[in-house]
Write a protein that holds these residues in place. Structure first.
Motif, PDB file in Angstrom:
ATOM      1  N   VAL A   1     -68.889  19.627   6.059  1.00 52.86           N
ATOM      2  CA  VAL A   1     -67.497  19.811   5.655  1.00 52.86           C
ATOM      3  C   VAL A   1     -66.996  18.520   5.016  1.00 52.86           C
ATOM      4  N   LEU A   2     -66.484  18.635   3.805  1.00 51.49           N
ATOM      5  CA  LEU A   2     -65.924  17.502   3.077  1.00 51.49           C
ATOM      6  C   LEU A   2     -64.423  17.712   2.909  1.00 51.49           C
ATOM      7  N   ALA A   3     -63.731  16.647   2.523  1.00 52.53           N
ATOM      8  CA  ALA A   3     -62.301  16.752   2.254  1.00 52.53           C
ATOM      9  C   ALA A   3     -61.979  16.029   0.956  1.00 52.53           C
ATOM     10  N   GLU A   4     -61.159  16.653   0.135  1.00 51.27           N
ATOM     11  CA  GLU A   4     -60.673  16.043  -1.104  1.00 51.27           C
ATOM     12  C   GLU A   4     -59.163  16.238  -1.171  1.00 51.27           C
ATOM     13  N   ALA A   5     -58.436  15.135  -1.075  1.00 53.58           N
ATOM     14  CA  ALA A   5     -56.975  15.199  -1.135  1.00 53.58           C
ATOM     15  C   ALA A   5     -56.509  15.012  -2.566  1.00 53.58           C
ATOM     16  N   PHE A   6     -55.894  16.051  -3.136  1.00 48.37           N
ATOM     17  CA  PHE A   6     -55.270  15.929  -4.454  1.00 48.37           C
ATOM     18  C   PHE A   6     -54.196  17.002  -4.589  1.00 48.37           C
ATOM     19  N   ASP A   7     -53.271  16.759  -5.512  1.00 51.07           N
ATOM     20  CA  ASP A   7     -52.140  17.643  -5.736  1.00 51.07           C
ATOM     21  C   ASP A   7     -52.557  18.782  -6.658  1.00 51.07           C
ATOM     22  N   VAL A   8     -52.579  19.999  -6.136  1.00 54.02           N
ATOM     23  CA  VAL A   8     -53.057  21.143  -6.914  1.00 54.02           C
ATOM     24  C   VAL A   8     -52.064  21.583  -7.976  1.00 54.02           C
ATOM     25  N   THR A   9     -50.873  20.974  -8.017  1.00 53.03           N
ATOM     26  CA  THR A   9     -49.905  21.309  -9.062  1.00 53.03           C
ATOM     27  C   THR A   9     -49.931  20.309 -10.219  1.00 53.03           C
ATOM     28  N   ASP A  10     -50.826  19.336 -10.141  1.00 52.47           N
ATOM     29  CA  ASP A  10     -50.926  18.281 -11.150  1.00 52.47           C
ATOM     30  C   ASP A  10     -52.224  18.456 -11.929  1.00 52.47           C
ATOM     31  N   HIS A  11     -52.123  18.735 -13.230  1.00 49.24           N
ATOM     32  CA  HIS A  11     -53.311  19.034 -14.035  1.00 49.24           C
ATOM     33  C   HIS A  11     -54.349  17.923 -13.965  1.00 49.24           C
ATOM     34  N   ASP A  12     -53.921  16.684 -14.163  1.00 46.32           N
ATOM     35  CA  ASP A  12     -54.870  15.568 -14.184  1.00 46.32           C
ATOM     36  C   ASP A  12     -55.525  15.375 -12.821  1.00 46.32           C
ATOM     37  N   ALA A  13     -54.730  15.521 -11.754  1.00 45.04           N
ATOM     38  CA  ALA A  13     -55.275  15.379 -10.401  1.00 45.04           C
ATOM     39  C   ALA A  13     -56.286  16.480 -10.108  1.00 45.04           C
ATOM     40  N   VAL A  14     -56.017  17.686 -10.584  1.00 43.08           N
ATOM     41  CA  VAL A  14     -56.945  18.807 -10.384  1.00 43.08           C
ATOM     42  C   VAL A  14     -58.263  18.543 -11.101  1.00 43.08           C
ATOM     43  N   ALA A  15     -58.191  18.132 -12.360  1.00 43.55           N
ATOM     44  CA  ALA A  15     -59.406  17.881 -13.133  1.00 43.55           C
ATOM     45  C   ALA A  15     -60.260  16.804 -12.474  1.00 43.55           C
ATOM     46  N   ALA A  16     -59.622  15.720 -12.038  1.00 38.60           N
ATOM     47  CA  ALA A  16     -60.361  14.644 -11.373  1.00 38.60           C
ATOM     48  C   ALA A  16     -60.899  15.100 -10.028  1.00 38.60           C
ATOM     49  N   GLY A  17     -60.106  15.889  -9.286  1.00 40.93           N
ATOM     50  CA  GLY A  17     -60.534  16.359  -7.971  1.00 40.93           C
ATOM     51  C   GLY A  17     -61.740  17.281  -8.029  1.00 40.93           C
ATOM     52  N   ILE A  18     -61.733  18.237  -8.970  1.00 40.15           N
ATOM     53  CA  ILE A  18     -62.869  19.153  -9.108  1.00 40.15           C
ATOM     54  C   ILE A  18     -64.120  18.389  -9.525  1.00 40.15           C
ATOM     55  N   ALA A  19     -63.964  17.415 -10.399  1.00 34.63           N
ATOM     56  CA  ALA A  19     -65.111  16.597 -10.803  1.00 34.63           C
ATOM     57  C   ALA A  19     -65.688  15.841  -9.609  1.00 34.63           C
ATOM     58  N   ARG A  20     -64.828  15.260  -8.772  1.00 33.46           N
ATOM     59  CA  ARG A  20     -65.310  14.540  -7.583  1.00 33.46           C
ATOM     60  C   ARG A  20     -66.035  15.484  -6.629  1.00 33.46           C
ATOM     61  N   ILE A  21     -65.480  16.663  -6.455  1.00 32.47           N
ATOM     62  CA  ILE A  21     -66.097  17.634  -5.538  1.00 32.47           C
ATOM     63  C   ILE A  21     -67.509  17.987  -5.998  1.00 32.47           C
ATOM     64  N   GLU A  22     -67.671  18.278  -7.275  1.00 29.32           N
ATOM     65  CA  GLU A  22     -69.000  18.659  -7.763  1.00 29.32           C
ATOM     66  C   GLU A  22     -69.964  17.472  -7.746  1.00 29.32           C
ATOM     67  N   ASP A  23     -69.457  16.271  -7.913  1.00 33.32           N
ATOM     68  CA  ASP A  23     -70.309  15.086  -7.793  1.00 33.32           C
ATOM     69  C   ASP A  23     -70.791  14.913  -6.354  1.00 33.32           C
ATOM     70  N   ARG A  24     -69.925  15.191  -5.400  1.00 36.27           N
ATOM     71  CA  ARG A  24     -70.245  14.976  -3.986  1.00 36.27           C
ATOM     72  C   ARG A  24     -71.022  16.141  -3.368  1.00 36.27           C
ATOM     73  N   ALA A  25     -70.605  17.368  -3.667  1.00 38.15           N
ATOM     74  CA  ALA A  25     -71.132  18.533  -2.958  1.00 38.15           C
ATOM     75  C   ALA A  25     -72.066  19.390  -3.794  1.00 38.15           C
ATOM     76  N   GLY A  26     -72.015  19.230  -5.109  1.00 39.60           N
ATOM     77  CA  GLY A  26     -72.798  20.089  -5.979  1.00 39.60           C
ATOM     78  C   GLY A  26     -71.912  21.127  -6.640  1.00 39.60           C
ATOM     79  N   PRO A  27     -72.478  21.953  -7.515  1.00 41.16           N
ATOM     80  CA  PRO A  27     -71.698  22.940  -8.252  1.00 41.16           C
ATOM     81  C   PRO A  27     -70.948  23.892  -7.316  1.00 41.16           C
TER      82      PRO A  27
END
Length: 256
Positions: free
Chosen positions: A62-88
Protein backbone atom coordinates in the motif's frame (compact mmCIF):
# COMPACT_ATOMS: atom_id res chain seq x y z
CA UNK A 1 -10.47 -20.24 -5.01
CA UNK A 2 -12.78 -17.79 -6.78
CA UNK A 3 -13.42 -17.95 -10.51
CA UNK A 4 -10.38 -16.66 -12.46
CA UNK A 5 -12.42 -13.92 -14.18
CA UNK A 6 -12.52 -12.14 -10.80
CA UNK A 7 -8.75 -12.38 -10.24
CA UNK A 8 -7.10 -8.95 -9.89
CA UNK A 9 -4.03 -10.00 -7.94
CA UNK A 10 -1.01 -7.86 -8.80
CA UNK A 11 -3.04 -5.08 -10.43
CA UNK A 12 -2.12 -1.51 -9.52
CA UNK A 13 -5.07 0.55 -8.26
CA UNK A 14 -5.45 4.20 -7.30
CA UNK A 15 -8.36 5.24 -5.08
CA UNK A 16 -8.84 8.99 -4.66
CA UNK A 17 -10.21 10.37 -1.41
CA UNK A 18 -9.24 7.18 0.40
CA UNK A 19 -7.99 8.23 3.82
CA UNK A 20 -11.33 7.36 5.46
CA UNK A 21 -14.95 6.37 4.89
CA UNK A 22 -16.12 4.73 1.69
CA UNK A 23 -12.86 5.43 -0.14
CA UNK A 24 -10.80 3.71 2.51
CA UNK A 25 -13.16 0.72 2.56
CA UNK A 26 -12.86 0.39 -1.23
CA UNK A 27 -9.07 0.62 -1.04
CA UNK A 28 -9.09 -1.98 1.73
CA UNK A 29 -11.17 -4.33 -0.43
CA UNK A 30 -8.81 -3.98 -3.40
CA UNK A 31 -5.83 -4.64 -1.12
CA UNK A 32 -7.48 -7.79 0.26
CA UNK A 33 -8.03 -8.93 -3.34
CA UNK A 34 -4.28 -8.74 -3.96
CA UNK A 35 -3.89 -5.36 -5.64
CA UNK A 36 -1.05 -2.94 -5.11
CA UNK A 37 -3.11 -0.03 -3.77
CA UNK A 38 -2.30 3.68 -3.87
CA UNK A 39 -4.20 5.87 -1.43
CA UNK A 40 -4.80 9.52 -2.20
CA UNK A 41 -5.82 12.59 -0.22
CA UNK A 42 -4.58 16.09 0.47
CA UNK A 43 -2.93 15.70 3.88
CA UNK A 44 0.33 13.67 3.89
CA UNK A 45 0.15 12.83 7.62
CA UNK A 46 -3.43 11.54 7.37
CA UNK A 47 -2.54 9.55 4.27
CA UNK A 48 0.46 7.92 5.93
CA UNK A 49 -1.67 6.84 8.90
CA UNK A 50 -4.24 5.31 6.55
CA UNK A 51 -1.52 3.67 4.48
CA UNK A 52 0.09 1.98 7.48
CA UNK A 53 -3.27 0.77 8.82
CA UNK A 54 -4.37 -0.65 5.46
CA UNK A 55 -1.04 -2.40 4.90
CA UNK A 56 -1.02 -3.91 8.39
CA UNK A 57 -4.62 -5.13 8.13
CA UNK A 58 -4.34 -6.63 4.64
CA UNK A 59 -0.68 -7.58 4.23
CA UNK A 60 -0.75 -5.88 0.82
CA UNK A 61 1.60 -3.37 -0.74
CA UNK A 62 0.00 0.00 0.00
CA UNK A 63 1.40 3.36 -1.08
CA UNK A 64 0.19 6.90 -0.48
CA UNK A 65 0.32 9.94 -2.76
CA UNK A 66 -0.96 13.24 -1.39
CA UNK A 67 -2.07 15.68 -4.09
CA UNK A 68 -5.02 17.93 -4.85
CA UNK A 69 -7.31 16.16 -7.32
CA UNK A 70 -8.88 19.49 -8.34
CA UNK A 71 -5.54 20.92 -9.54
CA UNK A 72 -4.54 19.94 -13.09
CA UNK A 73 -0.79 20.31 -12.56
CA UNK A 74 -0.88 18.46 -9.24
CA UNK A 75 -2.85 15.62 -10.84
CA UNK A 76 -0.42 15.26 -13.75
CA UNK A 77 2.58 15.19 -11.40
CA UNK A 78 0.82 12.84 -8.97
CA UNK A 79 -0.12 10.25 -11.61
CA UNK A 80 3.43 10.34 -12.97
CA UNK A 81 4.86 9.72 -9.48
CA UNK A 82 2.44 6.85 -8.89
CA UNK A 83 3.42 5.06 -12.10
CA UNK A 84 7.11 5.63 -11.36
CA UNK A 85 6.70 4.10 -7.89
CA UNK A 86 4.07 1.38 -8.40
CA UNK A 87 4.04 0.67 -12.12
CA UNK A 88 1.35 1.25 -14.75
CA UNK A 89 -2.11 1.90 -13.31
CA UNK A 90 -4.62 -0.83 -14.13
CA UNK A 91 -7.48 0.53 -12.00
CA UNK A 92 -8.67 4.01 -11.08
CA UNK A 93 -11.43 4.60 -8.54
CA UNK A 94 -12.62 8.22 -8.62
CA UNK A 95 -14.01 8.49 -5.10
CA UNK A 96 -13.00 11.99 -3.95
CA UNK A 97 -16.08 13.94 -2.96
CA UNK A 98 -17.75 16.18 -0.42
CA UNK A 99 -21.20 17.24 0.76
CA UNK A 100 -22.58 20.64 1.74
CA UNK A 101 -26.18 21.11 2.83
CA UNK A 102 -28.19 24.32 2.51
CA UNK A 103 -31.51 25.44 1.02
CA UNK A 104 -31.22 26.16 -2.70
CA UNK A 105 -31.96 29.89 -2.37
CA UNK A 106 -29.32 30.26 0.36
CA UNK A 107 -26.57 28.21 -1.28
CA UNK A 108 -23.42 30.31 -1.66
CA UNK A 109 -21.69 30.52 -5.03
CA UNK A 110 -18.33 29.56 -3.51
CA UNK A 111 -19.85 26.38 -2.03
CA UNK A 112 -21.40 25.51 -5.42
CA UNK A 113 -18.01 25.91 -7.08
CA UNK A 114 -16.27 23.86 -4.38
CA UNK A 115 -18.73 20.99 -4.85
CA UNK A 116 -18.31 21.08 -8.63
CA UNK A 117 -14.53 21.01 -8.39
CA UNK A 118 -14.37 18.25 -5.78
CA UNK A 119 -17.16 15.95 -6.96
CA UNK A 120 -17.05 16.37 -10.74
CA UNK A 121 -13.96 18.19 -12.02
CA UNK A 122 -11.65 15.90 -10.03
CA UNK A 123 -13.03 12.82 -11.78
CA UNK A 124 -12.50 14.52 -15.14
CA UNK A 125 -8.93 15.60 -14.33
CA UNK A 126 -7.73 12.35 -12.75
CA UNK A 127 -9.69 10.28 -15.27
CA UNK A 128 -8.23 12.13 -18.24
CA UNK A 129 -4.63 11.89 -17.01
CA UNK A 130 -4.96 8.20 -16.17
CA UNK A 131 -6.85 7.33 -19.35
CA UNK A 132 -4.13 8.86 -21.52
CA UNK A 133 -1.74 6.31 -20.10
CA UNK A 134 -4.21 3.41 -20.10
CA UNK A 135 -5.09 4.07 -23.76
CA UNK A 136 -1.45 3.67 -24.78
CA UNK A 137 -1.48 0.23 -23.14
CA UNK A 138 -4.88 -0.75 -24.56
CA UNK A 139 -6.51 -1.63 -21.25
CA UNK A 140 -7.80 -0.21 -17.99
CA UNK A 141 -10.69 -0.03 -15.52
CA UNK A 142 -12.12 3.25 -14.26
CA UNK A 143 -14.86 3.30 -11.63
CA UNK A 144 -16.54 6.60 -10.77
CA UNK A 145 -18.25 6.68 -7.39
CA UNK A 146 -21.67 8.10 -8.12
CA UNK A 147 -24.68 8.14 -5.77
CA UNK A 148 -28.41 7.53 -5.52
CA UNK A 149 -28.41 11.30 -6.09
CA UNK A 150 -27.23 10.50 -9.62
CA UNK A 151 -30.88 9.52 -10.16
CA UNK A 152 -32.89 10.99 -7.29
CA UNK A 153 -33.14 14.34 -5.50
CA UNK A 154 -34.13 15.51 -2.04
CA UNK A 155 -34.26 18.98 -0.43
CA UNK A 156 -31.16 20.77 0.80
CA UNK A 157 -28.54 19.15 -1.45
CA UNK A 158 -29.36 20.45 -4.95
CA UNK A 159 -25.74 21.23 -5.98
CA UNK A 160 -24.55 17.83 -4.69
CA UNK A 161 -27.29 16.18 -6.75
CA UNK A 162 -26.19 18.17 -9.81
CA UNK A 163 -22.58 17.03 -9.42
CA UNK A 164 -23.55 13.38 -9.02
CA UNK A 165 -25.90 13.56 -12.00
CA UNK A 166 -23.04 15.10 -13.96
CA UNK A 167 -20.73 12.30 -12.83
CA UNK A 168 -23.19 9.73 -14.17
CA UNK A 169 -23.10 11.37 -17.59
CA UNK A 170 -19.33 11.87 -17.43
CA UNK A 171 -19.12 8.10 -16.93
CA UNK A 172 -21.18 7.44 -20.03
CA UNK A 173 -19.22 9.96 -22.08
CA UNK A 174 -15.92 8.45 -20.97
CA UNK A 175 -17.24 5.03 -22.00
CA UNK A 176 -18.02 6.36 -25.49
CA UNK A 177 -14.58 7.93 -25.91
CA UNK A 178 -12.43 5.32 -24.17
CA UNK A 179 -14.17 2.03 -24.96
CA UNK A 180 -12.40 1.66 -28.33
CA UNK A 181 -9.08 1.86 -26.45
CA UNK A 182 -9.92 -1.16 -24.30
CA UNK A 183 -10.91 0.84 -21.22
CA UNK A 184 -14.09 0.15 -19.27
CA UNK A 185 -15.61 3.09 -17.37
CA UNK A 186 -18.50 2.38 -15.02
CA UNK A 187 -20.17 3.99 -12.03
CA UNK A 188 -20.75 2.52 -8.59
CA UNK A 189 -23.60 4.38 -6.91
CA UNK A 190 -24.00 3.93 -3.14
CA UNK A 191 -27.27 4.56 -1.36
CA UNK A 192 -27.32 5.83 2.22
CA UNK A 193 -24.33 4.45 4.12
CA UNK A 194 -23.38 4.53 7.78
CA UNK A 195 -20.09 6.45 7.63
CA UNK A 196 -18.47 9.09 9.80
CA UNK A 197 -19.51 11.74 7.27
CA UNK A 198 -23.15 10.69 7.79
CA UNK A 199 -22.85 10.37 11.58
CA UNK A 200 -25.30 13.21 12.27
CA UNK A 201 -27.89 11.69 9.93
CA UNK A 202 -27.45 8.22 11.41
CA UNK A 203 -27.93 9.68 14.91
CA UNK A 204 -31.13 11.44 13.82
CA UNK A 205 -33.77 8.83 14.69
CA UNK A 206 -36.44 10.41 12.52
CA UNK A 207 -34.15 10.41 9.49
CA UNK A 208 -32.88 6.89 10.21
CA UNK A 209 -36.47 5.66 10.48
CA UNK A 210 -37.16 7.23 7.08
CA UNK A 211 -34.09 5.47 5.59
CA UNK A 212 -35.17 2.10 6.97
CA UNK A 213 -38.72 2.59 5.69
CA UNK A 214 -37.65 3.96 2.30
CA UNK A 215 -35.08 1.20 1.65
CA UNK A 216 -36.40 -2.31 0.85
CA UNK A 217 -33.40 -3.80 2.68
CA UNK A 218 -34.62 -1.98 5.79
CA UNK A 219 -31.26 -0.60 6.93
CA UNK A 220 -28.38 1.77 6.28
CA UNK A 221 -25.65 0.40 4.03
CA UNK A 222 -22.34 -0.77 5.49
CA UNK A 223 -19.17 0.19 3.62
CA UNK A 224 -18.35 -3.51 3.21
CA UNK A 225 -21.49 -3.82 1.06
CA UNK A 226 -19.73 -1.92 -1.73
CA UNK A 227 -16.63 -4.07 -2.08
CA UNK A 228 -18.09 -6.97 -4.08
CA UNK A 229 -19.48 -4.69 -6.80
CA UNK A 230 -16.20 -2.79 -6.97
CA UNK A 231 -14.19 -6.00 -7.40
CA UNK A 232 -16.51 -7.07 -10.23
CA UNK A 233 -16.12 -3.71 -12.01
CA UNK A 234 -12.32 -3.87 -11.65
CA UNK A 235 -11.93 -7.46 -12.84
CA UNK A 236 -11.96 -9.23 -16.22
CA UNK A 237 -15.51 -10.32 -15.34
CA UNK A 238 -16.69 -6.85 -16.43
CA UNK A 239 -14.72 -6.61 -19.69
CA UNK A 240 -17.96 -6.24 -21.69
CA UNK A 241 -19.64 -3.97 -19.13
CA UNK A 242 -19.13 -0.32 -20.00
CA UNK A 243 -20.88 2.98 -19.25
CA UNK A 244 -23.15 1.43 -16.63
CA UNK A 245 -24.20 2.82 -13.24
CA UNK A 246 -24.59 0.06 -10.65
CA UNK A 247 -26.70 1.16 -7.69
CA UNK A 248 -25.76 -0.47 -4.39
CA UNK A 249 -28.58 1.01 -2.38
CA UNK A 250 -30.61 -1.77 -0.78
CA UNK A 251 -33.25 -1.23 -3.47
CA UNK A 252 -33.95 2.47 -2.81
CA UNK A 253 -33.91 3.52 -6.48
CA UNK A 254 -36.28 0.69 -7.44
CA UNK A 255 -39.29 1.68 -5.34
CA UNK A 256 -41.53 4.68 -4.70
Amino acid sequence: MSHPVFDIRGKVALVTGSSRGIGNALAHGLAEAGCVVVLNGRDPATMDTARRATAEQTGATVLAEAFDVTDHDAVAAGIARIEDRAGPLDILVNNAGMQHRAPFTEFRTEDWNRLLETNLSSAFLVGRETARRMAERGRGKIVNICSVQSALARPGITPYTATKGGLKMLTKGMCADLGPSGIQVNGLAPGYFDTELNAALVADEQFSDWIRTRTPAGRWGKVEDLVGTLLFLCSPASDFVNGQIVYVDGGMTSVL
